[in-house]
Design a protein around this motif. Structure first.
Motif, PDB file in Angstrom:
ATOM      1  N   TYR A   3       9.024   3.630  -8.022  1.00  0.00           N
ATOM      2  CA  TYR A   3       9.338   3.699  -6.595  1.00  0.00           C
ATOM      3  C   TYR A   3       9.986   5.028  -6.285  1.00  0.00           C
ATOM      4  O   TYR A   3      10.910   5.470  -6.985  1.00  0.00           O
ATOM      5  N   ALA A 308       4.633  -1.749  -2.766  1.00  0.00           N
ATOM      6  CA  ALA A 308       3.401  -2.305  -3.324  1.00  0.00           C
ATOM      7  C   ALA A 308       2.330  -1.234  -3.447  1.00  0.00           C
ATOM      8  O   ALA A 308       1.573  -1.192  -4.441  1.00  0.00           O
ATOM      9  N   TYR A 309       2.238  -0.362  -2.451  1.00  0.00           N
ATOM     10  CA  TYR A 309       1.256   0.732  -2.490  1.00  0.00           C
ATOM     11  C   TYR A 309       1.536   1.676  -3.649  1.00  0.00           C
ATOM     12  O   TYR A 309       0.633   2.044  -4.411  1.00  0.00           O
ATOM     13  N   HIS A 311       3.110   1.087  -6.361  1.00  0.00           N
ATOM     14  CA  HIS A 311       2.870   0.367  -7.618  1.00  0.00           C
ATOM     15  C   HIS A 311       1.367   0.324  -7.928  1.00  0.00           C
ATOM     16  O   HIS A 311       0.946   0.581  -9.066  1.00  0.00           O
ATOM     17  N   ALA A 312       0.557   0.022  -6.897  1.00  0.00           N
ATOM     18  CA  ALA A 312      -0.894  -0.043  -7.077  1.00  0.00           C
ATOM     19  C   ALA A 312      -1.484   1.335  -7.366  1.00  0.00           C
ATOM     20  O   ALA A 312      -2.384   1.485  -8.200  1.00  0.00           O
ATOM     21  N   SER A 398       0.531  -5.731   0.287  1.00  0.00           N
ATOM     22  CA  SER A 398       0.944  -6.268  -1.008  1.00  0.00           C
ATOM     23  C   SER A 398      -0.150  -7.143  -1.614  1.00  0.00           C
ATOM     24  O   SER A 398      -0.350  -7.143  -2.837  1.00  0.00           O
ATOM     25  N   GLU A 399      -0.881  -7.864  -0.772  1.00  0.00           N
ATOM     26  CA  GLU A 399      -2.019  -8.644  -1.279  1.00  0.00           C
ATOM     27  C   GLU A 399      -3.110  -7.715  -1.800  1.00  0.00           C
ATOM     28  O   GLU A 399      -3.713  -7.960  -2.855  1.00  0.00           O
ATOM     29  N   GLY A 401      -2.593  -4.825  -2.985  1.00  0.00           N
ATOM     30  CA  GLY A 401      -2.085  -4.267  -4.232  1.00  0.00           C
ATOM     31  C   GLY A 401      -2.429  -5.135  -5.429  1.00  0.00           C
ATOM     32  O   GLY A 401      -2.775  -4.624  -6.508  1.00  0.00           O
ATOM     33  N   GLY A 409      -3.214  -8.204 -11.745  1.00  0.00           N
ATOM     34  CA  GLY A 409      -2.421  -8.493 -10.559  1.00  0.00           C
ATOM     35  C   GLY A 409      -2.027  -9.951 -10.468  1.00  0.00           C
ATOM     36  O   GLY A 409      -1.016 -10.293  -9.842  1.00  0.00           O
ATOM     37  N   ALA A 416       2.923  -6.982  -9.735  1.00  0.00           N
ATOM     38  CA  ALA A 416       2.212  -6.784  -8.466  1.00  0.00           C
ATOM     39  C   ALA A 416       2.398  -7.964  -7.520  1.00  0.00           C
ATOM     40  O   ALA A 416       2.546  -7.790  -6.305  1.00  0.00           O
ATOM     41  N   TYR A 419       5.662  -8.427  -4.987  1.00  0.00           N
ATOM     42  CA  TYR A 419       5.736  -7.837  -3.650  1.00  0.00           C
ATOM     43  C   TYR A 419       5.201  -8.808  -2.602  1.00  0.00           C
ATOM     44  O   TYR A 419       5.791  -8.969  -1.526  1.00  0.00           O
ATOM     45  N   TYR A 420       4.072  -9.457  -2.925  1.00  0.00           N
ATOM     46  CA  TYR A 420       3.507 -10.399  -1.954  1.00  0.00           C
ATOM     47  C   TYR A 420       4.410 -11.617  -1.797  1.00  0.00           C
ATOM     48  O   TYR A 420       4.664 -12.073  -0.677  1.00  0.00           O
TER      49      TYR A 420
END
Length: 571
Positions: A3, A308-309, A311-312, A398-399, A401, A409, A416, A419-420
């Motif tokens: 992050y 989330a972005y 991380h992905a 987040s989904e 991601g 995921g 991952a 986050y969602y």
């Protein structure tokens, strides 16, 4: 989890998209110079990256727990909160008379955005305190302000909001908690409240509950509700926590996510409280806190989306899987067109949602500093859009991601899914996103749509100014705003339940147009060439066209929603 606080993006939006400098030009916020803003954002980013972000995973795996009636926080939370409070981060926009910095609320919101991306479970503690500070500044008497505000602003005490009861969720008028006058300036408050985030803490020396309750002569519904300050410990003659009040945490909710944030069931048994505001006018005072919280929650969605972005993206840059035909590829899954589609969509949505929320915050500051009614109306209009769209983006990104991670995921160890799970509630609390949409098409259109039309005119004027630089994209934004104007005119002439039937797609369409507007401004700031211009083109060409279908949906009215009876739906 990787992050990095989006300090650069926030500065860019403040400087080139929403015009924070206008706020610093007012007498009220004269200390908010460019240097001060940059210093605040930079130092807050360091706090988020180095202190809060390392706790994100830990809060999920080692949740808060209730032990002998006391909440025990996740390991590391107390130490991190100590740095938040010692740095003065809770009082950025609070009144200097009580220890705050007196800086624009937009700056405080930007810091909340970054804290949410770093560790949402911990950020919830100061978020609720910020809302309580705002409510007390506007509605409490001088004695309550003098006692509570310095403690809340310093972070020594934390604040909560107690609305929901088992039988009274969004229908606040069904609140059954009672308050009886003790005859000495205090009230005995009795009732049970649920879903109370950070209803207890082991690192704040006192927890201060704002509680909605009804006096014996309170009328039914929201008009008969009063608001009370009910602390965990009753302050002594020196203002320090004294004897324990007659309240307790009954249990902690077992939640889908946000495990590091204790969500309490609170029981008040004749607890001593002090009235905030006037008798039977509690909803007006509580709405001050709720409106502050709604914008903050919108930025919670944006912050989690950012986390989330990132991380992905980090995974896509390192995961080797399959081959593509592109030249000079990385050899990782970021080479695949569909992965690029997801990542670019995530980035475009985050920028749009962040810009909407920060524009709303700037309008609030300008309205407060200048008394400009148009700015206040603009902020009121943008608030439900910022809350609903920001949290929808949090859920969507987040989904997405999780999808970028593929099978990993779905495995908790990748982080991952957290986050969602964490962000999903933001679309529900502080007024569900459906309620936000209903507010937009009803209360926010009571002016005949004037605030909406002023904003749409601004969108069209900006598109005209950019037509020479980016003619095709500017035209698409102008036409979209005109389509939304026509849809708004038609909406205002419809029966209320028909408005409600199309409220959610209407709000989403409004957000699509505003997002395109802010992206176009960003592209113009870099001369129509560069990464922000490429992102603007992606948004305007690929995402903005959704507004057409959304407005068609919004115009269908309510009748079709009742074509299937409850029995039909159950068949």
């Amino acid at each position: 989890m990787p992050y990095r606080s989006p300090v650069g993006d926030i500065k860019f939006i403040f400087d080139h998209v929403v015009g924070l400098a206008r706020v610093g030009e007012t007498e009220h916020y004269a200390e908010a110079t460019g240097d001060v803003v940059d210093a605040i954002l930079t130092e807050a980013g360091r706090l988020c990256d180095e202190v809060m972000a390392p706790l994100q995973r830990n809060g999920d795996l080692t949740p808060a727990r209730l032990e002998n009636g006391v909440v025990r926080s996740s390991p590391g939370f107390a130490e991190a909160f100590g740095q938040i409070s010692e740095g003065g981060w809770i009082g950025i926009s609070a009144d200097p008379e009580y220890g705050g910095m007196g800086l624009p609320g937009a700056l405080s919101m930007a810091v909340s955005d970054m804290m949410s991306g770093a560790c949402l479970a911990l950020q919830l503690n100061p978020l609720l305190t910020l809302g309580q500070i705002d409510a007390l500044e506007h509605h409490a008497d001088d004695a309550i302000k003098a006692l509570y505000l310095p403690k809340l602003i310093s972070g020594e005490w934390n604040g909560t909001m107690n609305l929901t009861e088992p039988q009274a969720g969004s229908d606040v008028g069904a609140v059954a908690s009672k308050a009886v006058d003790n005859g000495d300036g205090t009230y005995a408050v009795t009732g049970q409240k649920i879903f109370i985030s950070w209803g207890d803490s082991d690192f704040n020396s006192n927890t201060c509950h704002l509680v909605l309750a009804r006096l014996p002569d309170g009328a039914p519904g929201t008009r008969g509700i009063s608001l009370f300050m009910v602390p965990k410990f009753i302050p002594d003659e020196n203002g320090n926590p004294g004897v324990a009040n007659s309240l307790k945490v009954v249990s902690l909710e077992h939640k889908m996510g946000l495990h590091g944030s204790p969500t309490c069931v609170m029981q008040f048994d004749g607890a001593t409280g002090w009235m905030v505001g006037q008798p039977h006018k509690g909803m007006a005072a509580m709405f001050t806190m709720m409106n502050n919280a709604r914008l903050s929650v919108g930025l919670q969605g944006v912050g989690v989306a950012e986390g989330a972005y990132q991380h992905a993206l980090a995974y896509a840059l390192e995961r080797k899987q399959g081959q593509t035909s592109i030249e000079n590829g990385t050899g990782t899954i970021i080479d695949f067109a569909d992965v690029r589609r997801m990542l670019t969509t995530m980035k475009a949505e985050i920028f749009a949602a962040r810009a909407i929320a920060l524009d709303c915050a700037v309008a609030l500051d300008l309205g407060r500093a200048t008394g400009d009614a148009d700015q206040a109306a603009r902020a009121a209009l943008l608030t439900p859009i910022a809350k609903a769209y920001g949290t929808d983006v949090g859920c969507q990104v987040s989904e997405m991601g999780v999808q970028v991670f593929g099978g990993m995921g779905f495995i908790e160890e990748s982080g991952a899914a957290q986050y969602y799970r964490d962000v999903r509630v933001t679309a529900i609390y502080e007024g569900t996103n459906g309620i936000q949409a209903m507010d937009l098409v009803a209360r926010k259109m009571m002016d005949g749509g004037e605030a909406a039309f002023r904003l749409l005119q601004e969108v069209q004027d900006a598109a005209e100014d950019t037509r020479g630089m980016m003619p095709e994209l500017s035209k698409q934004v102008w036409v979209a705003a005109e389509t939304l104007r026509e849809a708004t005119e038609a909406l205002i002439g419809t029966e209320m339940n028909d408005r409600f039937a199309g409220a959610v797609p209407y709000l989403r369409a409004f957000a699509r147009v505003l997002g395109a507007h802010y992206h176009l401004r960003a592209a113009r700031a870099e001369g129509g060439k560069g990464p922000r211009s490429a992102l603007a083109e992606f948004h305007i060409r690929r995402l903005l066209p959704e507004h057409t279908a959304l407005l068609i949906h919004a115009a269908q009215g309510a009748a079709g929603l009742y074509a299937l009876s409850p029995e039909d739906l159950s068949a």
